[in-house]
Design a protein around this motif. Structure first.
Motif: not given
Length: 291
Positions: A212-235
């Motif tokens: 949650d730090e990306g949204r709460e601390t940095a203030g990001f609005d949405f996410a673009i992720t590469e290979s999150c299935e490979v690294f089991d981190e999509c959640d």
């Protein structure tokens, strides 16, 4: 604004003290109820001046060169040196935490002090030869980087992009502990503020460990992720941003993660398959698919 005219002050009728207090309380209650109703309805006072990308929509990732977007793609990501795709939601790609190969001379000649160094040598990204880490480890360096990247953000806004993504947010992994998570979050917060000031939404690019730090601390609005299935981190991304997650899997990844990703989340978020160099359509290695 027109010229203000001073009007004669009207004499207020005299009211008993209790009646006056009740009347004032009534005004306050009405105002509070009106404000609550506006906030509940998502009124203009609480809505940000930047547009968010449509959730769970078609998506095309074109940072290797622009081409006519795929028919179902409502959201298109393109490099800051290109133009937005007409009639699409456009995300401007900015490499804010590392150098681009094409920009290496710019950093080496004009800002060599902003390159992260170990024993005097710039730290190269082990996965991308010719791409070097920027030094976010001090407030002075971060301020200098904000000044440089802010010009790129203004360029994205002037061209008509709707949002910006800041790549290599997770450069601390490749810094041999010279850069901390806090260092990059501090720079990200400043860059997101600049983007928002120019009515651009801001995307977190990778960095699943932030949760949650990306949204709460940095203030990001949405996410673009590469290979999150490979690294089991999509959640980590969907927990923070819900359906506003744009997932990219690549053709050179082992285990064929793309169909697994589609089966797991294809009905909830945007998922595409791309060739690793994300070359334009028509090139020999071009590959694109979507759930």
């Amino acid at each position: 604004m027109g010229t203000l005219r001073r009007l004669p002050r009207r004499r207020s009728p005299r009211l008993p003290l209790a009646a006056a207090i009740l009347a004032a309380a009534g005004v306050v209650i009405v105002a509070l109820l009106a404000l609550a109703a506006q906030q509940s309805a998502g009124g203009s006072r609480t809505a940000p001046p930047w547009r968010l990308p449509p959730a769970n929509s078609g998506f095309d990732y074109q940072i290797g060169g622009p081409y006519s977007p795929q028919p179902r793609a409502a959201v298109v990501v393109r490099d800051r040196d290109t133009k937005p795709a007409p009639r699409h939601y456009n995300v401007c790609y900015v490499n804010a935490f590392e150098t681009q190969v094409v920009d290496e001379g710019f950093w080496m000649r004009r800002h060599p002090d902003l390159l992260l160094r170990i024993d005097g040598s710039p730290v190269e990204d082990p996965n991308w030869p010719g791409q070097y880490l920027l030094d976010t480890s001090t407030a002075e360096h971060r301020a200098a980087l904000v000044k440089i990247v802010s010009a790129w953000i203004r360029g994205c806004a002037a061209k008509g992009f709707d949002a910006v993504e800041f790549d290599n947010l997770d450069s601390w992994y490749r810094s041999n502990d010279r850069i901390s998570v806090a260092d990059n979050l501090a720079l990200a917060r400043s860059l997101v503020d600049v983007a928002h000031d120019h009515r651009l939404a801001a995307a977190q690019k990778n960095g699943a460990v932030l949760k949650d730090e990306g949204r709460e601390t940095a203030g990001f609005d949405f996410a673009i992720t590469e290979s999150c299935e490979v690294f089991d981190e999509c959640d980590s991304y969907t927990d923070a941003y819900g359906a506003r997650v744009f997932e990219i899997e690549y053709t050179d990844e082992s285990g064929d993660p793309f169909p697994r990703a589609c089966a797991a989340r294809g009905g909830r978020i945007s998922i595409i398959l791309r060739d690793r160099l994300v070359v334009p359509e028509g090139k020999p290695d071009y590959r694109y698919d979507a759930c």
